[in-house]
Design a protein around this motif. Sequence first.
Motif, PDB file in Angstrom:
ATOM      1  N   HIS A 119     -17.788  47.903  15.607  1.00  0.00           N
ATOM      2  CA  HIS A 119     -18.026  46.464  15.503  1.00  0.00           C
ATOM      3  C   HIS A 119     -18.547  46.064  14.135  1.00  0.00           C
ATOM      4  O   HIS A 119     -18.221  45.010  13.614  1.00  0.00           O
ATOM      5  N   LYS A 135     -11.910  38.374   7.036  1.00  0.00           N
ATOM      6  CA  LYS A 135     -11.323  39.599   7.597  1.00  0.00           C
ATOM      7  C   LYS A 135     -12.379  40.646   7.941  1.00  0.00           C
ATOM      8  O   LYS A 135     -12.135  41.548   8.733  1.00  0.00           O
ATOM      9  N   LEU A 139     -13.499  40.539  14.895  1.00  0.00           N
ATOM     10  CA  LEU A 139     -12.371  39.757  15.417  1.00  0.00           C
ATOM     11  C   LEU A 139     -11.093  40.074  14.646  1.00  0.00           C
ATOM     12  O   LEU A 139      -9.996  40.104  15.217  1.00  0.00           O
ATOM     13  N   LEU A 142      -9.817  43.181  15.958  1.00  0.00           N
ATOM     14  CA  LEU A 142      -9.142  42.909  17.228  1.00  0.00           C
ATOM     15  C   LEU A 142      -7.723  42.391  16.991  1.00  0.00           C
ATOM     16  O   LEU A 142      -6.784  42.744  17.705  1.00  0.00           O
ATOM     17  N   ALA A 143      -7.557  41.569  15.966  1.00  0.00           N
ATOM     18  CA  ALA A 143      -6.242  41.004  15.683  1.00  0.00           C
ATOM     19  C   ALA A 143      -5.282  42.052  15.123  1.00  0.00           C
ATOM     20  O   ALA A 143      -4.107  42.113  15.517  1.00  0.00           O
ATOM     21  N   GLU A 144      -5.773  42.891  14.229  1.00  0.00           N
ATOM     22  CA  GLU A 144      -4.855  43.819  13.544  1.00  0.00           C
ATOM     23  C   GLU A 144      -4.833  45.220  14.150  1.00  0.00           C
ATOM     24  O   GLU A 144      -3.866  45.945  14.001  1.00  0.00           O
ATOM     25  N   TYR A 145      -5.931  45.610  14.769  1.00  0.00           N
ATOM     26  CA  TYR A 145      -5.988  46.937  15.410  1.00  0.00           C
ATOM     27  C   TYR A 145      -6.470  46.738  16.845  1.00  0.00           C
ATOM     28  O   TYR A 145      -7.568  47.178  17.209  1.00  0.00           O
ATOM     29  N   PRO A 146      -5.668  46.056  17.665  1.00  0.00           N
ATOM     30  CA  PRO A 146      -6.160  45.690  19.006  1.00  0.00           C
ATOM     31  C   PRO A 146      -6.556  46.892  19.850  1.00  0.00           C
ATOM     32  O   PRO A 146      -7.519  46.826  20.622  1.00  0.00           O
ATOM     33  N   ASP A 147      -5.849  47.995  19.694  1.00  0.00           N
ATOM     34  CA  ASP A 147      -6.168  49.167  20.511  1.00  0.00           C
ATOM     35  C   ASP A 147      -7.545  49.727  20.145  1.00  0.00           C
ATOM     36  O   ASP A 147      -8.337  50.078  21.021  1.00  0.00           O
ATOM     37  N   ALA A 149     -10.039  48.060  18.751  1.00  0.00           N
ATOM     38  CA  ALA A 149     -11.086  47.119  19.158  1.00  0.00           C
ATOM     39  C   ALA A 149     -11.306  47.149  20.667  1.00  0.00           C
ATOM     40  O   ALA A 149     -12.447  47.108  21.144  1.00  0.00           O
ATOM     41  N   ARG A 150     -10.208  47.229  21.418  1.00  0.00           N
ATOM     42  CA  ARG A 150     -10.336  47.251  22.882  1.00  0.00           C
ATOM     43  C   ARG A 150     -11.116  48.474  23.343  1.00  0.00           C
ATOM     44  O   ARG A 150     -12.029  48.394  24.163  1.00  0.00           O
ATOM     45  N   LYS A 151     -10.764  49.610  22.761  1.00  0.00           N
ATOM     46  CA  LYS A 151     -11.480  50.839  23.146  1.00  0.00           C
ATOM     47  C   LYS A 151     -12.947  50.770  22.728  1.00  0.00           C
ATOM     48  O   LYS A 151     -13.829  51.258  23.438  1.00  0.00           O
TER      49      LYS A 151
END
Lengths: 482, 241
Positions: A119, A135, A139, A142-147, A149-151
């Motif tokens: 984070h 950038k 967030l 989350l936009a560019e590396y969603p996987d 960020a989700r993990k």
Amino acid sequence: MAVSTSNQKRKVVINPVTRVEGHGKVTIQLDENGHVERTRFHIIEFRGFERFVQGRMYWEAPIIVQRLCGICPVSHHLAASKAMDVVAGVDQVSPTAEKMRRLMHYGQTYQSHALHFFHLASPDLLFGFDAPVEKRNVLAVLAEYPDVARKAVLMRQYGQEVIKATSGKKIHGTGSLPGGVNKNLGAAERDTLQARVDTMIEWAVEGLELCKTITKADLDKLVKFGSFESNFMSIVAEDGCMDLYDGKLRVIDADGEKIFDQVAPADYLDYIEEEVRPWSYMKFPFIKSLGKEKGWYRVGPLARVNACDYIDTPIAEKERQEFMALGGGRPVHATMAYHWARMIETVHAAEKMKELLADPDLQGTELRRKGERRNRGVAWIEAPRGTLFHHYEVDEQDKITLANLIVSTTNNNEAMNEAVRVIADQYLDGKEITEGLLNHIEVGIRAYDPCLSCATHALGQMRLQVRLTDARGHLIDEKLRG
Amino acid sequence: MSNEKMTILIDGVAVEATEGQTILQAAADAGIYIPRLCNHKDLLPGGHCRICTVKINGRPGSSCTFPVADGLVIENDTDELNAMRRAIVEMLFVEGNHYCPSCEASGNCELQALGYRLGMINPEYPYQEPKNEIDATHDDVYIDRDRCVLCGRCARASVQLDGKRVFGFDGRGLGTRIAVNSPDGLGGTNLSVDDRAATICPTGCLRVKGQGPDIPVGQRAYDSTPIGSDIERKQTVKQAT
């Protein structure tokens, strides 16, 4: 804005440092030739918990002092409990209590390291130190590396669930008490956590690989960035194994030689002294035998990985060996190596959680022990950012008369000042505070610690700024952020 | 006490009562909760806190002290009365230093639970921030007067249940405080940890030493159901339509 003065010396101040919990202020003072003479990383926030607990009953300390922090309350909760175990006359809590506390602590290490790396720090690493401000936040990750960020979010969630299962709440629970704990781990709670623990190990390893890939891709720059040599402090087990929950104190020098080892908590004042400087609310601890100038040290993931002889979980140990090869037989000194070491510990914490969840002692029923009351309790723990000391004196009526907390950030105080100095030296260009300089200083501070709020000891304001001053202290340039 | 039965009306619901009961007792027997703080089932009513105030035939009175009489018309769960009760609870909060986050009684505290039940968000009154030293002179029990709500339960329990006179009130008005019958503090009294008075406090004021938050979060008295739920569970009357 640059301010010209008749005099050649100037001072730079960065305030506030973003994505750092709490607030700080950086002052960069130049000499007559425009070179960085010294920097001060001021912490100007006040917490006051050492005073708040005076006059309170000793068993209240674990629930009062944890309110220092919302990210790592577990560290304070457990350090205070361990110190008050001593006061309650309990030298060894029951196996169930010890393992519940350990599980709580590994859950906390796991979620806090995930927060710190993904984070707070990963935007710098994924998008570059000079990426536009919009950038450099989670967030954008989350936009560019969603996987990723989700993990990251789910890793934090898992750690918080472990904390809830062991302490009753995700933040500021009450699980640990002087002499033990107030609950064991129910079979249903265990099953829920066990079902996901392998995934958590897997994701931690993925995070570590991401960190390694980024670091190796820019190794020359990152190894030099804000780097300097220092001593390192960490708790280790009796046999030198990494132990984040309990052990004795070890300090190694820049070559990895032991300055002292296996020091017991009760003896800490024979080895550590704290200096108060008028410009910061945070104290400056140092190793007595080396004195103020040479006695400072670093704590936290890098210090722990450097100082331990081995890690007792297989994946983390293999990774430790690869990491230590960077130092070529000496400790690794790079500031940015903190993140790599942090991710090794994240893997270690996940492996430890798996080991503990399989242990039937967690379902044991001996929760709390009693003993003969004592008047002094000192304990430590390896909090996510580094070694955390809690020292209490308690009177005959069970009231706390003195508290001294040396928190991780305080232990790293001189080191963070040094990191800022090195970075200012590397990146200050002329007489102006550039965006680039601001960004780089922030990245350097974040490698150590996103948390400043817990570390202060006197009353002050809650702002952060960067000021550039000349040799006489006259302001040349100033930037405010946040 | 005779066992003469009578009927009173609480919020439009006919409730059977027995002569000699208080309104609060009759309501509780019927499964109707009237909020209260100083009242305790094992003690004679004190009438101190006024949280159990109801309207009796249109006039306010404390239901813990008012005896039932046939045909009484009681208002209890009304917006007006609940607002008044909330105001009292708020005043009790600001008169002391009730730091729930670090209080070992949290989750089991009747004051805190009333605050939740009555919908207290944040006190509107100015905090008084009293400064009281903890009396920890007793080996087994301590008094934190910052958390005292002057309910007098300890004083009544000491006399009525323990046959002692350990506690009483001292001072008047805002200066009223719970006192003990020894100049040396609680440690100079004949209070025993086994006395009912030692554990009858509704807040974190009078506590047995060394307990801390020994009941895990989730298992504390008011973690999952509001205060008064135990009474409401035994409701025997139907709401009037």
